[in-house]
Design a protein around this motif. Structure first.
Motif, PDB file in Angstrom:
ATOM      1  N   ASP A   1     -30.388 -41.766 -27.251  1.00 18.45           N
ATOM      2  CA  ASP A   1     -30.605 -40.642 -26.346  1.00 18.45           C
ATOM      3  C   ASP A   1     -31.238 -41.128 -25.042  1.00 18.45           C
ATOM      4  O   ASP A   1     -32.274 -41.800 -25.052  1.00 18.45           O
ATOM      5  CB  ASP A   1     -31.536 -39.632 -27.021  1.00 18.45           C
ATOM      6  N   GLY A   2     -30.604 -40.823 -23.923  1.00 17.13           N
ATOM      7  CA  GLY A   2     -31.085 -41.250 -22.628  1.00 17.13           C
ATOM      8  C   GLY A   2     -30.255 -42.364 -22.010  1.00 17.13           C
ATOM      9  O   GLY A   2     -30.308 -42.583 -20.802  1.00 17.13           O
ATOM     10  N   VAL A   3     -29.471 -43.059 -22.827  1.00 19.46           N
ATOM     11  CA  VAL A   3     -28.568 -44.089 -22.308  1.00 19.46           C
ATOM     12  C   VAL A   3     -27.341 -43.408 -21.724  1.00 19.46           C
ATOM     13  O   VAL A   3     -26.716 -42.567 -22.374  1.00 19.46           O
ATOM     14  CB  VAL A   3     -28.162 -45.091 -23.408  1.00 19.46           C
ATOM     15  N   THR A   4     -27.004 -43.741 -20.491  1.00 19.32           N
ATOM     16  CA  THR A   4     -25.903 -43.062 -19.806  1.00 19.32           C
ATOM     17  C   THR A   4     -24.641 -43.902 -19.681  1.00 19.32           C
ATOM     18  O   THR A   4     -23.550 -43.370 -19.503  1.00 19.32           O
ATOM     19  CB  THR A   4     -26.348 -42.639 -18.397  1.00 19.32           C
ATOM     20  N   LYS A   5     -24.787 -45.212 -19.745  1.00 15.50           N
ATOM     21  CA  LYS A   5     -23.593 -46.060 -19.676  1.00 15.50           C
ATOM     22  C   LYS A   5     -23.903 -47.451 -20.202  1.00 15.50           C
ATOM     23  O   LYS A   5     -25.060 -47.822 -20.402  1.00 15.50           O
ATOM     24  CB  LYS A   5     -23.059 -46.147 -18.253  1.00 15.50           C
TER      25      LYS A   5
ATOM     26  N   ALA B   1     -27.750 -52.097 -21.815  1.00  7.60           N
ATOM     27  CA  ALA B   1     -27.672 -50.633 -21.750  1.00  7.60           C
ATOM     28  C   ALA B   1     -28.274 -50.145 -20.439  1.00  7.60           C
ATOM     29  O   ALA B   1     -29.233 -50.737 -19.919  1.00  7.60           O
ATOM     30  CB  ALA B   1     -28.411 -50.006 -22.921  1.00  7.60           C
ATOM     31  N   ILE B   2     -27.715 -49.068 -19.909  1.00  4.24           N
ATOM     32  CA  ILE B   2     -28.200 -48.455 -18.673  1.00  4.24           C
ATOM     33  C   ILE B   2     -28.628 -47.025 -18.977  1.00  4.24           C
ATOM     34  O   ILE B   2     -27.869 -46.254 -19.583  1.00  4.24           O
ATOM     35  CB  ILE B   2     -27.115 -48.470 -17.584  1.00  4.24           C
ATOM     36  N   ALA B   3     -29.851 -46.688 -18.580  1.00  4.21           N
ATOM     37  CA  ALA B   3     -30.380 -45.345 -18.791  1.00  4.21           C
ATOM     38  C   ALA B   3     -30.622 -44.668 -17.445  1.00  4.21           C
ATOM     39  O   ALA B   3     -30.833 -45.322 -16.425  1.00  4.21           O
ATOM     40  CB  ALA B   3     -31.678 -45.409 -19.591  1.00  4.21           C
TER      41      ALA B   3
ATOM     42  N   ALA C   1     -31.388 -52.510 -27.372  1.00  2.43           N
ATOM     43  CA  ALA C   1     -31.079 -52.535 -25.940  1.00  2.43           C
ATOM     44  C   ALA C   1     -31.223 -51.142 -25.341  1.00  2.43           C
ATOM     45  O   ALA C   1     -31.798 -50.970 -24.255  1.00  2.43           O
ATOM     46  CB  ALA C   1     -29.670 -53.069 -25.714  1.00  2.43           C
ATOM     47  N   GLY C   2     -30.697 -50.138 -26.036  1.00  2.00           N
ATOM     48  CA  GLY C   2     -30.790 -48.770 -25.545  1.00  2.00           C
ATOM     49  C   GLY C   2     -32.219 -48.280 -25.469  1.00  2.00           C
ATOM     50  O   GLY C   2     -32.634 -47.664 -24.463  1.00  2.00           O
ATOM     51  N   GLU C   3     -33.005 -48.540 -26.498  1.00  2.00           N
ATOM     52  CA  GLU C   3     -34.395 -48.100 -26.510  1.00  2.00           C
ATOM     53  C   GLU C   3     -35.214 -48.771 -25.410  1.00  2.00           C
ATOM     54  O   GLU C   3     -36.063 -48.138 -24.775  1.00  2.00           O
ATOM     55  CB  GLU C   3     -35.006 -48.399 -27.882  1.00  2.00           C
ATOM     56  N   ARG C   4     -34.945 -50.039 -25.170  1.00  2.44           N
ATOM     57  CA  ARG C   4     -35.671 -50.743 -24.111  1.00  2.44           C
ATOM     58  C   ARG C   4     -35.321 -50.175 -22.733  1.00  2.44           C
ATOM     59  O   ARG C   4     -36.192 -50.042 -21.869  1.00  2.44           O
ATOM     60  CB  ARG C   4     -35.358 -52.234 -24.171  1.00  2.44           C
TER      61      ARG C   4
ATOM     62  N   ARG D   1     -37.915 -47.806 -19.887  1.00  2.00           N
ATOM     63  CA  ARG D   1     -38.199 -48.201 -18.506  1.00  2.00           C
ATOM     64  C   ARG D   1     -38.006 -47.062 -17.506  1.00  2.00           C
ATOM     65  O   ARG D   1     -38.282 -47.240 -16.313  1.00  2.00           O
ATOM     66  CB  ARG D   1     -37.292 -49.380 -18.118  1.00  2.00           C
ATOM     67  N   LEU D   2     -37.534 -45.904 -17.958  1.00  2.00           N
ATOM     68  CA  LEU D   2     -37.268 -44.790 -17.045  1.00  2.00           C
ATOM     69  C   LEU D   2     -38.550 -44.260 -16.404  1.00  2.00           C
ATOM     70  O   LEU D   2     -39.634 -44.303 -16.988  1.00  2.00           O
ATOM     71  CB  LEU D   2     -36.553 -43.668 -17.784  1.00  2.00           C
ATOM     72  N   ASN D   3     -38.375 -43.740 -15.186  1.00  2.00           N
ATOM     73  CA  ASN D   3     -39.462 -43.095 -14.431  1.00  2.00           C
ATOM     74  C   ASN D   3     -40.701 -43.967 -14.303  1.00  2.00           C
ATOM     75  O   ASN D   3     -41.830 -43.563 -14.638  1.00  2.00           O
ATOM     76  CB  ASN D   3     -39.842 -41.759 -15.097  1.00  2.00           C
TER      77      ASN D   3
END
Length: 456
Positions: free
Chosen positions: A152-156, A192-194, A225-228, A232-234
């Motif tokens: 959840d939160g990963v966009t691409k 992963a990119i969030a 990878a996704g969780e990391r 890092r967001l915001n």
């Protein structure tokens, strides 16, 4: 595959090169022959972007004539006449080369015998003889990418890749030494990119092993990878100041890498190391131990002998904070008036000093205990740039991670620079107990108190 990895073929060619060099007038010579197969795949958003496979042989010859040396390399040819001409050319080149008083073969008394090499190879288990198909590698990266995108939160996806290597190496010398072994590597990673637009953040995870059955699962690597990336967001801004800095294991290994570079015999011989005068002196706090061990079972840096045929034994580089050893091959050892400690490595004709499986031993505190003792600090999860001066030890690198407030991890932070001097940083280093073995250089989390941090 049995023909492709038949080492007797390249062994014959290596020995032929050495004999031809001696016949052409060399005082001594050695040859390295390698034969390998490798493959890799790359994928993004479920679509295969890269699919490569290679099978190749290579050879390199080093010759010594009257205190001079020369080297030559080639893709292996099966024609003995051509190999002979190559050897003759190398000897002719040596006659025209400047004197090099320290270049030499390893001492004959230091070379390993065949029986010991065979026992060492069996103990290391350095090669997985199962070659994965392109379909297998593709399935791994597909599953890893899917797991990352499911967070959840990963966009691409930033892409996923996998690679495999299996090869053999033969070393032959004019002393009569002949040694060979097979080795393998398999690895995969996913990015992963969030977030969206200008607020996007990325991170990655990976797994790399000697044997495929030791890999982490694609699902685990992808989720990590996704969780990391989401963590890092915001990111918040940080005020410039002095902070306690805790390096997570993935980035803590870079500190041990800087230490390894500083004790490399080549840097010591050139007087280009900030640790040049520290042998036998205390460099780290009491309780710090750093070891280099080429005999780790299925270790990424393991090998039965070094690049000159010398028995490479475990080295206690740092004991209870005291620096005990330089990293030496025969040439750097001769220049420093010392003896090789079996750390010659080579990717071609000429050896150079390098570590094998290097590790900072675990400390007595858990990572959580170290965090709980930090009132205002930073947990570093990523480093940017190469701002390290190997001569002075000055250290300055871009970084990002998490804020530590009152003993707890808090918000993400980015666009900071951490700075200090490695001599002072080593003297204040506190390792945690979370050492794992995922690289050829390994370290637990490392706390360094009172570092300068530049923020806004």
């Amino acid at each position: 595959m049995s023909d492709l990895l038949d080492q007797s073929i390249i062994q014959d060619r290596a020995q032929h090169l050495v004999r031809a060099a001696m016949k052409a007038g060399a005082d001594s010579a050695d040859a390295v022959a390698a034969r390998a197969i490798s493959s890799s795949v790359g994928l993004r958003d479920g679509a295969l972007e890269e699919n490569e496979h290679s099978e190749n042989d290579s050879m390199a010859l080093r010759v010594f004539v009257d205190g001079r040396k020369a080297s030559i390399s080639t893709n292996t040819t099966q024609d003995p006449a051509i190999l002979t001409k190559l050897a003759e050319r190398a000897v002719a080149m040596a006659h025209l080369s400047p004197p090099d008083p320290f270049a030499r073969l390893a001492a004959e008394s230091d070379l390993m015998d065949q029986a010991k090499i065979a026992r060492r190879v069996a103990a290391l288990d350095p090669a997985d003889m199962t070659v994965p198909s392109t379909q297998k590698l593709t399935k791994i990266v597909e599953e890893a990418e899917e797991a990352a995108l499911a967070v959840d939160g990963v966009t691409k996806s930033g892409g996923a890749s996998a690679g495999h290597y299996l090869g053999g190496v033969v070393l032959a010398t004019s002393h009569g030494f002949v040694g060979s072994y097979l080795s393998s590597r398999i690895s995969f990673s996913v990015t992963a990119i969030a977030g969206q637009g200008t607020t996007m953040e990325r991170d990655y995870s990976f797994s790399a092993t000697v044997h495929a059955d030791d890999l982490k699962t694609p699902d685990y690597v992808g989720r990590r990878a996704g969780e990391r990336a989401v963590a890092r967001l915001n990111p918040a801004k940080l005020e410039t100041g002095t902070y306690d800095v805790l390096f997570e294991p993935r980035v803590a290994t870079s500190l041990i890498g800087h230490f390894a570079s500083a004790i490399n015999g080549a840097a010591i011989a050139r007087h280009t190391s900030f640790l040049n005068d520290k042998l036998g002196r205390q460099v780290f706090p009491k309780g710090i131990f750093i070891n280099d061990d080429p005999a780790v079972w299925r270790g990424l840096g393991s090998r039965p002998f070094d690049g000159e045929g010398v028995d490479c034994k475990p080295l206690a580089l740092v004991e209870d904070g005291y620096l005990n050893q330089w990293i030496l091959d025969s040439a750097t050892a001769a220049e420093l008036g010392m003896k090789s400690n079996g750390r010659a490595s080579r990717s071609g004709a000429n050896p150079y000093p390098a570590t094998t499986n290097l590790r900072l031993e675990a400390g007595s505190h858990t990572k959580e205990q170290l965090i709980s003792g930090i009132k205002d600090g930073i947990y570093i999860t990523d480093l940017i740039g190469q701002g390290v001066n190997g001569v002075t030890g000055n250290y300055s690198r871009g970084a990002s991670g998490l804020r530590i407030k009152d003993g707890k991890l808090a918000e993400a932070i980015s666009e900071i620079t951490i700075a200090g001097n490695l001599v002072d940083m080593f003297a204040r280093m506190i390792p945690a107990d979370d050492l794992t073995f995922e690289h050829a250089v390994n370290a637990p989390s490392i706390l360094i108190e009172g570092m300068t941090v530049a923020g806004r």
